[in-house]
Scaffold this active site. Structure first.
Site, PDB file in Angstrom:
ATOM      1  N   GLU A  17      13.252   4.071 -13.894  1.00  0.00           N
ATOM      2  CA  GLU A  17      13.022   4.760 -15.162  1.00  0.00           C
ATOM      3  C   GLU A  17      11.702   5.541 -15.156  1.00  0.00           C
ATOM      4  O   GLU A  17      11.128   5.815 -16.214  1.00  0.00           O
ATOM      5  CB  GLU A  17      13.042   3.749 -16.305  1.00  0.00           C
ATOM      6  CG  GLU A  17      14.366   3.016 -16.433  1.00  0.00           C
ATOM      7  CD  GLU A  17      14.354   1.974 -17.527  1.00  0.00           C
ATOM      8  OE1 GLU A  17      14.419   2.355 -18.703  1.00  0.00           O
ATOM      9  OE2 GLU A  17      14.275   0.781 -17.200  1.00  0.00           O
ATOM     10  N   SER A 192      17.701   1.936 -19.608  1.00  0.00           N
ATOM     11  CA  SER A 192      18.131   3.336 -19.583  1.00  0.00           C
ATOM     12  C   SER A 192      19.491   3.522 -18.921  1.00  0.00           C
ATOM     13  O   SER A 192      19.811   4.594 -18.402  1.00  0.00           O
ATOM     14  CB  SER A 192      17.092   4.224 -18.887  1.00  0.00           C
ATOM     15  OG  SER A 192      15.894   4.237 -19.619  1.00  0.00           O
ATOM     16  N   GLU A 222      29.961  -7.938 -17.879  1.00  0.00           N
ATOM     17  CA  GLU A 222      30.324  -8.235 -19.263  1.00  0.00           C
ATOM     18  C   GLU A 222      31.737  -7.775 -19.572  1.00  0.00           C
ATOM     19  O   GLU A 222      32.214  -6.772 -19.021  1.00  0.00           O
ATOM     20  CB  GLU A 222      29.351  -7.541 -20.225  1.00  0.00           C
ATOM     21  CG  GLU A 222      27.908  -7.970 -20.061  1.00  0.00           C
ATOM     22  CD  GLU A 222      26.951  -7.130 -20.886  1.00  0.00           C
ATOM     23  OE1 GLU A 222      25.777  -7.517 -20.987  1.00  0.00           O
ATOM     24  OE2 GLU A 222      27.370  -6.077 -21.420  1.00  0.00           O
ATOM     25  N   ALA A 227      34.120  -1.356 -29.421  1.00  0.00           N
ATOM     26  CA  ALA A 227      33.113  -1.491 -30.463  1.00  0.00           C
ATOM     27  C   ALA A 227      32.284  -0.226 -30.608  1.00  0.00           C
ATOM     28  O   ALA A 227      32.237   0.625 -29.716  1.00  0.00           O
ATOM     29  CB  ALA A 227      32.185  -2.670 -30.142  1.00  0.00           C
ATOM     30  N   ASP A 302      19.851  -3.762 -29.651  1.00  0.00           N
ATOM     31  CA  ASP A 302      21.130  -3.074 -29.577  1.00  0.00           C
ATOM     32  C   ASP A 302      22.285  -4.031 -29.857  1.00  0.00           C
ATOM     33  O   ASP A 302      22.302  -5.166 -29.356  1.00  0.00           O
ATOM     34  CB  ASP A 302      21.311  -2.459 -28.188  1.00  0.00           C
ATOM     35  CG  ASP A 302      20.212  -1.456 -27.840  1.00  0.00           C
ATOM     36  OD1 ASP A 302      19.462  -1.058 -28.751  1.00  0.00           O
ATOM     37  OD2 ASP A 302      20.112  -1.080 -26.662  1.00  0.00           O
ATOM     38  N   ASN A 318      15.198  -4.279 -26.072  1.00  0.00           N
ATOM     39  CA  ASN A 318      14.382  -3.428 -25.212  1.00  0.00           C
ATOM     40  C   ASN A 318      12.959  -3.435 -25.764  1.00  0.00           C
ATOM     41  O   ASN A 318      12.711  -2.903 -26.846  1.00  0.00           O
ATOM     42  CB  ASN A 318      14.960  -2.007 -25.207  1.00  0.00           C
ATOM     43  CG  ASN A 318      14.364  -1.128 -24.147  1.00  0.00           C
ATOM     44  OD1 ASN A 318      13.162  -1.172 -23.899  1.00  0.00           O
ATOM     45  ND2 ASN A 318      15.184  -0.307 -23.528  1.00  0.00           N
ATOM     46  N   SER A 327      13.853  10.044 -29.478  1.00  0.00           N
ATOM     47  CA  SER A 327      14.495   8.785 -29.124  1.00  0.00           C
ATOM     48  C   SER A 327      14.943   8.057 -30.383  1.00  0.00           C
ATOM     49  O   SER A 327      14.387   8.253 -31.464  1.00  0.00           O
ATOM     50  CB  SER A 327      13.525   7.899 -28.339  1.00  0.00           C
ATOM     51  OG  SER A 327      13.101   8.531 -27.155  1.00  0.00           O
TER      52      SER A 327
END
Length: 368
Positions: A17, A192, A222, A227, A302, A318, A327
């Site tokens: 990142e 990210s 996962e 959703a 999130d 995060n 952002s």
């Protein structure tokens, strides 16, 4: 404090990142009031070399106008902070830096390692401490703590690279039996959306695992949940506040690196179009998640909101989210009346407050 507040802005780093960090740091520097703050830019290259003051500015050349770079150069504070002869670590001198703003995303910056260095250097710094930073970076560990806190989440499994290489057929079978297709494969310690893939079948699953293991020795897989992706910004130390929820409407099949940073077609809907009770529940869950890992300063939490029944599942936290004025984190607070420049100032104040509060602790034990 009579003089201006001296802020060392850390950016770059040995992380996937790196470029995201440069963009965030440029935004932070651009927003800081020159009448209130003295900025000392400190860049870390992808190879881990520290560039202090003048030597750090080329890293920001693509993100700041020439006029702004010249302004920063002309107003650099007169401090003696320097790197050693190999330029691997800085030497923080007591009293010369008032606060550090580590605008670092990903490994070696957001994962507790930098926070540990700053603790040892005994300087205030923006954001969470060692524990919360490390836990927040590791998707597996954070999920385990969220589970203990009673926060619902989707099903997942995780593996080390050595386990996968020793018996990859078993790993594939277990993923298929427990999660099925489609599923999402992610490096456990990156943000990210770096290295994330959606697998629709066994061939894609193998390719996704190989990709994720290029970025981390631990990978999480996962289940797919139909959703909406909803995010909440949290601000504060021991008594944090949660913003209204915002929704990401991705330009791609899911919100990957390209959708976040390259094609510019994803849409942020602020506030998210949610029933009031659902929005309030998400905000409460965001604060619970924040406090469960002992965050400070800021974080973005999130969530998934299922399309069929509006059940809420926490996805991840995060602790140093993308931090440009565009952002989601900054946009959520802008909607609440806190503009970007004020947000930066508040974070600096929170860092100093937290340092002062920790300074009340005894560092030696005296027998009465």
């Amino acid at each position: 404090m009579d003089r201006k507040i001296r802020v060392a802005v850390l950016f770059g780093g040995k992380s996937g990142e790196h470029e995201v960090s440069l963009s965030s740091a440029a935004s932070v520097i651009r927003s800081m009031d020159p009448n209130k703050y003295e900025v000392l830019p400190i860049g870390i290259t992808k190879e881990g070399e520290w560039k202090i003051g003048d030597s750090s500015l080329p890293l920001l050349a693509s993100y700041l106008a020439e006029e702004k770079l010249a302004e920063i150069q002309n107003q650099l504070p007169a401090v003696t902070i320097s790197a050693d002869e190999k330029q691997t670590l800085p030497s923080f001198r007591a009293g010369e830096i008032d606060v550090v703003f580590p605008v670092l995303h990903g490994t070696y910056g957001e994962d507790g390692t930098m926070q540990g260095l700053l603790e040892i250097a005994n300087v205030p710094y923006v954001g969470s401490g060692v524990l919360a930073s490390a836990v927040g970076m590791d998707k597996v560990i954070s999920k385990k703590i969220f589970e203990q806190a009673g926060l619902p989440q989707c099903k997942y499994v995780y593996y080390l690279r050595t386990q996968y290489e020793a018996n990859y057929e078993y790993v594939i079978r277990q993923i298929e039996n427990e999660l099925g297709y489609p599923c999402f494969v992610k490096p456990a310690n990156l943000g990210s959306s770096v290295g994330i893939s959606k697998a629709m079948n066994q061939q894609e699953l193998v390719a996704a695992l190989n990709t994720a293991f290029r970025y981390d020795r631990k990978v999480i897989v996962e289940e797919y949940v139909p959703a909406r992706e909803v995010e909440v910004a949290v601000l504060g130390n021991d008594f944090p506040e949660a913003s209204v929820p915002g929704e990401i409407i991705s330009s791609n099949d899911f919100y990957d690196y390209k959708a976040k940073y390259i094609d510019g077609k994803s849409v942020m809907q602020i506030p998210a179009d949610l029933p009031e009770d659902v929005a309030l529940q998400i905000r409460a869950m965001a604060i619970k998640a924040y406090q469960s890992i002992d965050c400070a300063g800021l974080a973005r939490v999130d969530f998934f909101v299922r399309k069929d029944n509006e059940d809420i599942l926490i996805n991840e936290i995060n602790t140093m989210p993308g931090f440009t004025p565009y952002s989601m984190y900054a946009k959520l607070w802008e909607y609440s009346g806190i503009d970007y420049s004020e947000l930066v100032s508040r974070l600096i104040d929170l860092a100093i407050d937290r340092y002062d509060e920790k300074s009340r602790l005894l560092t030696k034990f005296e027998v009465e």
